[in-house]
Design a protein around this motif. Structure first.
Motif, PDB file in Angstrom:
ATOM      1  N   GLU A   1      33.821  40.270  29.105  1.00 44.70           N
ATOM      2  CA  GLU A   1      32.676  40.191  29.236  1.00 44.70           C
ATOM      3  C   GLU A   1      31.623  39.148  28.488  1.00 44.70           C
ATOM      4  N   VAL A   2      32.144  39.172  27.317  1.00 45.11           N
ATOM      5  CA  VAL A   2      31.352  38.296  26.352  1.00 45.11           C
ATOM      6  C   VAL A   2      31.381  36.858  26.788  1.00 45.11           C
ATOM      7  N   TYR A   3      32.440  36.477  27.416  1.00 40.47           N
ATOM      8  CA  TYR A   3      32.386  35.112  28.185  1.00 40.47           C
ATOM      9  C   TYR A   3      31.368  34.574  29.113  1.00 40.47           C
ATOM     10  N   LEU A   4      30.671  35.761  29.861  1.00 40.61           N
ATOM     11  CA  LEU A   4      29.533  35.688  30.476  1.00 40.61           C
ATOM     12  C   LEU A   4      28.211  36.148  29.728  1.00 40.61           C
TER      13      LEU A   4
ATOM     14  N   LEU B   1      38.164  46.267  45.870  1.00 44.64           N
ATOM     15  CA  LEU B   1      37.672  45.560  44.562  1.00 44.64           C
ATOM     16  C   LEU B   1      36.344  44.758  45.037  1.00 44.64           C
ATOM     17  N   LEU B   2      36.122  44.164  46.115  1.00 45.70           N
ATOM     18  CA  LEU B   2      35.118  43.794  46.635  1.00 45.70           C
ATOM     19  C   LEU B   2      33.750  44.473  46.482  1.00 45.70           C
ATOM     20  N   ASN B   3      34.080  45.846  46.688  1.00 41.97           N
ATOM     21  CA  ASN B   3      33.053  46.869  46.632  1.00 41.97           C
ATOM     22  C   ASN B   3      32.692  46.931  45.106  1.00 41.97           C
ATOM     23  N   GLU B   4      33.648  46.740  44.312  1.00 44.91           N
ATOM     24  CA  GLU B   4      33.447  47.069  42.992  1.00 44.91           C
ATOM     25  C   GLU B   4      33.071  46.060  42.088  1.00 44.91           C
ATOM     26  N   LEU B   5      32.706  44.882  42.668  1.00 46.44           N
ATOM     27  CA  LEU B   5      32.167  43.813  42.031  1.00 46.44           C
ATOM     28  C   LEU B   5      30.647  44.000  41.561  1.00 46.44           C
ATOM     29  N   ALA B   6      30.609  43.652  40.421  1.00 45.84           N
ATOM     30  CA  ALA B   6      29.221  43.717  39.524  1.00 45.84           C
ATOM     31  C   ALA B   6      28.546  42.706  39.387  1.00 45.84           C
ATOM     32  N   ASP B   7      27.294  42.645  39.606  1.00 44.53           N
ATOM     33  CA  ASP B   7      26.379  41.553  39.083  1.00 44.53           C
ATOM     34  C   ASP B   7      26.195  41.302  37.742  1.00 44.53           C
TER      35      ASP B   7
ATOM     36  N   PHE C   1      31.380  39.883  38.996  1.00 45.97           N
ATOM     37  CA  PHE C   1      32.138  39.759  37.858  1.00 45.97           C
ATOM     38  C   PHE C   1      33.014  41.247  38.091  1.00 45.97           C
ATOM     39  N   LEU C   2      34.266  41.127  37.896  1.00 50.56           N
ATOM     40  CA  LEU C   2      35.167  42.515  37.782  1.00 50.56           C
ATOM     41  C   LEU C   2      36.141  42.131  36.833  1.00 50.56           C
ATOM     42  N   ALA C   3      36.546  43.249  35.933  1.00 51.92           N
ATOM     43  CA  ALA C   3      37.661  43.281  35.235  1.00 51.92           C
ATOM     44  C   ALA C   3      38.432  44.591  35.333  1.00 51.92           C
ATOM     45  N   LYS C   4      39.861  44.531  35.828  1.00 50.20           N
ATOM     46  CA  LYS C   4      40.157  45.670  36.099  1.00 50.20           C
ATOM     47  C   LYS C   4      41.841  45.463  36.276  1.00 50.20           C
TER      48      LYS C   4
ATOM     49  N   GLY D   1      38.082  34.729  46.288  1.00 48.78           N
ATOM     50  CA  GLY D   1      37.159  33.787  45.990  1.00 48.78           C
ATOM     51  C   GLY D   1      36.523  33.202  47.411  1.00 48.78           C
ATOM     52  N   GLN D   2      37.367  33.269  48.532  1.00 53.46           N
ATOM     53  CA  GLN D   2      36.793  32.684  49.797  1.00 53.46           C
ATOM     54  C   GLN D   2      35.814  33.496  50.307  1.00 53.46           C
ATOM     55  N   ASN D   3      35.662  34.776  49.648  1.00 49.00           N
ATOM     56  CA  ASN D   3      34.647  35.869  50.332  1.00 49.00           C
ATOM     57  C   ASN D   3      33.503  35.691  49.526  1.00 49.00           C
ATOM     58  N   LYS D   4      33.604  35.355  48.209  1.00 47.47           N
ATOM     59  CA  LYS D   4      32.500  35.509  47.421  1.00 47.47           C
ATOM     60  C   LYS D   4      32.267  34.385  46.423  1.00 47.47           C
ATOM     61  N   GLU D   5      30.801  33.742  46.354  1.00 51.61           N
ATOM     62  CA  GLU D   5      30.647  32.731  45.607  1.00 51.61           C
ATOM     63  C   GLU D   5      30.503  33.182  44.100  1.00 51.61           C
ATOM     64  N   ASN D   6      30.441  32.354  43.076  1.00 48.45           N
ATOM     65  CA  ASN D   6      30.231  32.690  41.645  1.00 48.45           C
ATOM     66  C   ASN D   6      31.211  33.788  41.206  1.00 48.45           C
ATOM     67  N   LEU D   7      32.158  33.718  41.506  1.00 48.44           N
ATOM     68  CA  LEU D   7      33.347  35.056  41.290  1.00 48.44           C
ATOM     69  C   LEU D   7      34.078  34.775  40.024  1.00 48.44           C
ATOM     70  N   PHE D   8      34.002  36.005  39.022  1.00 50.30           N
ATOM     71  CA  PHE D   8      34.806  35.905  38.021  1.00 50.30           C
ATOM     72  C   PHE D   8      35.541  37.134  37.902  1.00 50.30           C
ATOM     73  N   LEU D   9      36.930  36.986  37.802  1.00 57.92           N
ATOM     74  CA  LEU D   9      37.891  38.098  38.171  1.00 57.92           C
ATOM     75  C   LEU D   9      38.709  38.077  36.674  1.00 57.92           C
ATOM     76  N   LEU D  10      39.035  39.252  36.212  1.00 60.85           N
ATOM     77  CA  LEU D  10      40.031  39.183  35.143  1.00 60.85           C
ATOM     78  C   LEU D  10      40.991  40.440  35.814  1.00 60.85           C
ATOM     79  N   LEU D  11      42.271  40.240  36.219  1.00 59.67           N
ATOM     80  CA  LEU D  11      43.048  41.249  36.644  1.00 59.67           C
ATOM     81  C   LEU D  11      44.202  41.257  35.879  1.00 59.67           C
ATOM     82  N   ALA D  12      44.692  42.674  35.585  1.00 61.36           N
ATOM     83  CA  ALA D  12      45.597  42.917  34.717  1.00 61.36           C
ATOM     84  C   ALA D  12      46.616  43.876  35.390  1.00 61.36           C
ATOM     85  N   SER D  13      48.092  43.716  34.901  1.00 55.86           N
ATOM     86  CA  SER D  13      48.843  44.662  35.451  1.00 55.86           C
ATOM     87  C   SER D  13      50.006  44.789  34.486  1.00 55.86           C
ATOM     88  N   GLU D  14      51.004  45.683  34.744  1.00 58.46           N
ATOM     89  CA  GLU D  14      51.986  46.058  33.803  1.00 58.46           C
ATOM     90  C   GLU D  14      53.346  46.198  34.620  1.00 58.46           C
TER      91      GLU D  14
END
Length: 871
Positions: A867-870, A759-765, A771-774, A791-804
């Protein structure tokens, strides 16, 4: 003259004038819905001024603990900045209820000040109401002017306007003109330069009001009109602290022996000297004043909290802490160390300070620790706001969010910004603050019409101890409107079986039945100014008729069962935990009871079992109810009756006894403890430092409790194939589950670890945000752990993670704290709004929140919309 002597001379003087000395009422109001705190000496006598009750003594004198920090009488922001405003203060007063009037009040005030206290007559000024040209069209108070003219020179009589010389209880109620007495303690040289008369009511620190003589002769109606009261009253109030300043020959209240012991202790603790620096002096004055307000409030039973009176106390305490933090370098708790000094200096006049010393100290220390932690967090967030600012002015809405969401004081924000060369958008802050106040005020806005009198001079009688039914007539009624409850009616009966809320017990419900069978439901019963007021959504059609008033017997009996159980519980706790246990509050409903008490450690499971057994033994003992409704209070206490701190008792009291349990109590009770059937504790926990809370059930609620538990037991046994030992079977399952869970956790950790790198590799600017939504294949707990690790590895991080999981959808939103604050983002708000796509909802903190829903098919759209929130 010591402050103790000043107080004694005042009370003894009026005792010589045939006044009865009465003790101070609690500073925290219990039975007045219009006030949180006693803010004037007259509060405890409102029922006499309104004519609801006749005072046993026509003349009374006292010293009253008062607190002015909210509403019309709000001195909080002035405290510390000058030398004569206070939050908590003593009000010395003398009262006449339909007895003497202006002549005696004026003559005795002058006699006490000039002949007993020997204050220089040439330093005193008096004011007289000059009349008004507004809608009231009031005439000048000629009687007071003539009386004063016979005592003092005319150049020392000042004509005062309505603002200064017309006193009103509130928007409605008794009111009248007043005469203030002011004292000028400036030096002779200063007096020669500027006449004292020109400085009266001009906020001069050395020309101050010392005594206010209020002549109550009018009643303010709801429509604003004034009508004459049937009897005229006198209500005087003299500032004790200011009087001590004058008599001790100093020029500041804080230089009197009321405050000097506290100031010396603050100097010792903080290593800052008083009198060397103005900002330091302000901080020390704030702390010395505020510890009194907080300590007296806690002694009277009000703990700091997030609502109502508790919020006010917390606000006062936090104001003092932040002054110490900012100007005296106090980064550790220190105010609790002042409680002992306060008790030593004021404990003789107010013994509750000594008797409640340990509790007050513990509560204050806990509050200090909590707020100092909040300040540290706020400093970090404020620093991030400063770093992200594009200019030298910090947005007022940001400052308000820091204040509102995180509890960071605005004055501290302003001070830090000033030190760093930044400006605060004060207008923006004030606008946001006012919007919040408007929302709060709008939600609680209430309007009351005047009482419509149906029966003149009717006295109300409570018969609810002996009967649940009565033939009644309406004495008066009024309409009350609020946004919260809509339109309601309040009515008073000539006699009533309805118990009014008080002593922790809820008010009765029931109905009025007219002769034609029409029914009006009573939805609540409360007490106001010693009148029992019945609430209903409508009035009977024929308000002049006679009605059958009927109390809801089922609710009353259940409530009585719970109330009696609180008495037995109190006795049990003192017997098992120790006599240090004291009741600190209770709530007695028909379904359950809540009991707060002083104790400094968690009550163990074994102790709770002992308490239950103790109470149930008294229930099984079928102890009869014994009461005495008119016992002299001293006699009742001598018999061992328990009295509660923060309660006001009259000359005679009602005692309630069940076996060895005897308390002063006005509530309703079962006739025999056997009626309770059984007592069961449902929870025990902490309310504040040194305060524990037990919740329990009795009677029908216990029957329901055991029925449900028994049904559950059979269902569990059925699931366990009717095992003869379900405990052993469940234990085996738990052990097996723990082993499997451990294996699963290991697998999930490995899975999350591998997923984290992916996931860290998938982060987008996206707009300078990582940012990552997955959608991921993890449970909610693992997603939370993973989010915070990222969050400890990256500053200014915004994640939305979903699961079922199990056909349910989960959305988890993580936002770096600094990012949430800088961009005004709130994870809780975001997941609530995205929750509509998964047909669910949720919430949480601004930096992490979770939503759950029943529509996993909506996950892709939620991930897309975030994404609209950013943007």
């Amino acid at each position: 003259m010591t402050s103790q002597k000043v107080r004694e001379q005042f009370l003894n003087f009026f005792k010589s004038k045939e006044h009865t000395i009465v003790p101070s009422a609690p500073m925290v109001m219990k039975n007045d819905p219009t006030l949180l705190f006693t803010n004037a000496g007259m509060n405890q006598f409102k029922e006499f001024f309104l004519g609801n009750t006749v005072s046993k003594s026509k003349r009374i004198t006292d010293t009253q603990k008062c607190l002015r920090v909210s509403g019309k009488h709000n001195d909080l922001e002035e405290v510390g900045k000058d030398t004569y405003h206070h939050t908590m203060f003593e009000m010395l007063g003398n009262w006449s209820f339909g007895d003497y009037f202006k002549k005696e009040a004026i003559q005795w005030a002058w006699e006490l000040l000039t002949e007993v206290y020997k204050i220089d007559k040439d330093s005193l000024y008096v004011s007289v109401f000059e009349g008004s040209n507004d809608a009231d069209n009031l005439k000048m108070d000629q009687e007071a002017l003539d009386l004063w003219s016979a005592i003092v020179p005319k150049d020392r009589i000042i004509m005062g306007n309505k603002k200064d010389n017309f006193w009103e209880m509130g928007d409605q109620g008794p009111c009248g003109p007043c005469s203030e007495i002011h004292v000028d303690i400036r030096s002779a040289e200063e007096k020669a330069k500027v006449p004292g008369a020109s400085l009266v009511n001009q906020d001069h620190p050395l020309v101050v009001e010392i005594w206010n003589l209020v002549f109550m002769q009018y009643n303010r109606k709801a429509n604003g009109e004034l009508e004459n009261l049937p009897e005229k009253h006198v209500d005087t109030g003299m500032g004790f602290e200011r009087l001590c300043m004058v008599l001790q020959g100093v020029q500041s209240n804080y230089d009197t022996d009321v405050f000097t012991p506290l100031i010396r202790e603050i100097e010792t603790i903080t290593n800052h000297k008083y009198g060397k620096d103005e900002q330091t002096d302000i901080a020390i004055r704030v702390i010395a004043d505020h510890i009194r307000a907080v300590a007296f409030s806690i002694a009277d039973g009000q703990l700091p909290s997030n609502t109502g009176a508790g919020y006010v106390i917390r606000r006062i305490l936090r104001r003092a802490i932040r002054y110490g933090f900012t100007f005296l370098d106090t980064k550790k708790p220190f105010m609790y160390r002042l409680v002992k000094v306060l008790g030593e200096s004021m404990g003789k006049a107010f013994p509750e300070l000594k008797e409640q010393y340990q509790l007050i100290e513990n509560v204050v220390k806990e509050e200090e620790n909590s707020f100092l932690s909040t300040l540290e967090q706020g400093l970090v967030l404020l620093d991030s706001v400063i770093k992200s600012s594009k200019d030298k002015t910090i947005n007022g809405h940001k400052a308000f969010e820091l204040y509102d969401t995180f509890g960071f004081p605005i004055d501290l924000t302003s001070l830090i910004l000033e030190e760093k060369g930044y400006d605060l958008d004060v207008e923006g802050f004030e606008k946001a603050l006012q919007a919040q106040k408007d929302r709060s005020r709008s939600a609680s806005e209430t309007s009351k019409e005047d009482w419509t009198i149906l029966l003149e001079d009717a006295e109300q009688e409570f018969i609810g101890y002996d009967s649940l039914e009565a033939k009644v007539k309406l004495v008066k009624y009024r309409k009350v409107s609020s946004k919260k409850d809509g339109d309601q009616y309040q009515s008073v009966f000539n006699l009533t079986p309805f118990y009014a809320e008080g002593g922790g017990q809820v008010g009765d419900k029931g109905y009025l039945e007219a002769s034609n069978g029409d029914v009006t439901y009573i939805i609540d019963t409360k007490r106001e100014n010693n009148e029992i007021i019945h609430f209903s959504e409508n009035l009977p059609k024929d308000i002049s008729g006679t009605f059958k008033a009927v109390v809801d017997e089922k609710q009353r009996r259940r409530t009585e069962s719970n109330h009696t159980a609180t008495h037995l519980l109190h006795q049990a706790l003192r017997e098992i935990l120790g006599e240090h246990v004291e009741q600190k509050g209770s709530a007695v409903h028909s379904k359950y009871l809540r009991f707060d008490f002083s104790h400094f450690s968690k009550v163990t499971t074994e102790e709770l079992r002992e308490v239950e057994n103790f109470v149930n033994a008294r229930i099984e003992g079928h102890l009869p109810f014994e009461e005495n409704r008119n016992v002299p209070v001293k006699e009742a206490l001598a018999q061992g009756a328990m009295a509660l701190f923060g309660e006001k008792y009259g000359d005679t009291v009602r005692t309630v006894r069940f076996g060895q349990s005897i308390e002063l109590c006005g509530g309703t009770h079962v006739k025999n403890t056997g009626d309770i059937w059984h007592f069961k504790i449902t929870s025990e926990g902490a309310v504040a430092s040194g305060i524990r809370r037990i919740e329990a059930i009795t009677s029908d609620a216990v029957k329901d409790f055991y029925f449900k538990n028994n049904r559950t037991l059979f269902e569990v046994k059925d699931l366990l194939n009717n095992s003869q030992d379900p405990v052993k079977a469940v234990t085996a399952l738990q052990e097996e589950n723990a082993q499997l869970k451990k294996q699963v956790e290991g697998l999930l950790k490995d899975k999350a670890k591998n997923l984290k790198s992916e996931l860290l590799n998938e982060l987008a600017d996206l707009n300078e945000v990582k940012f990552l939504a997955k959608k991921v294949d993890l449970d909610a707990a693992s997603i939370k752990d993973l989010s915070f690790e990222m969050g400890q590895n990256k500053e200014n991080l915004f994640l939305l993670l979903a699961s079922e999981k199990d056909g349910k959808a989960i959305l988890s939103c993580y936002i770096s704290k600094e990012l949430a604050f800088e961009r005004n983002l709130n994870a809780g708000t975001i997941v609530r709004e995205l929750g509509k796509y998964i047909q669910g909802g949720g919430g949480g903190q601004p930096f992490f929140a979770t939503a759950g829903g029943k529509n996993p098919a909506g996950i892709p759209e939620a991930l897309e919309k975030v994404e609209v929130y950013l943007k």
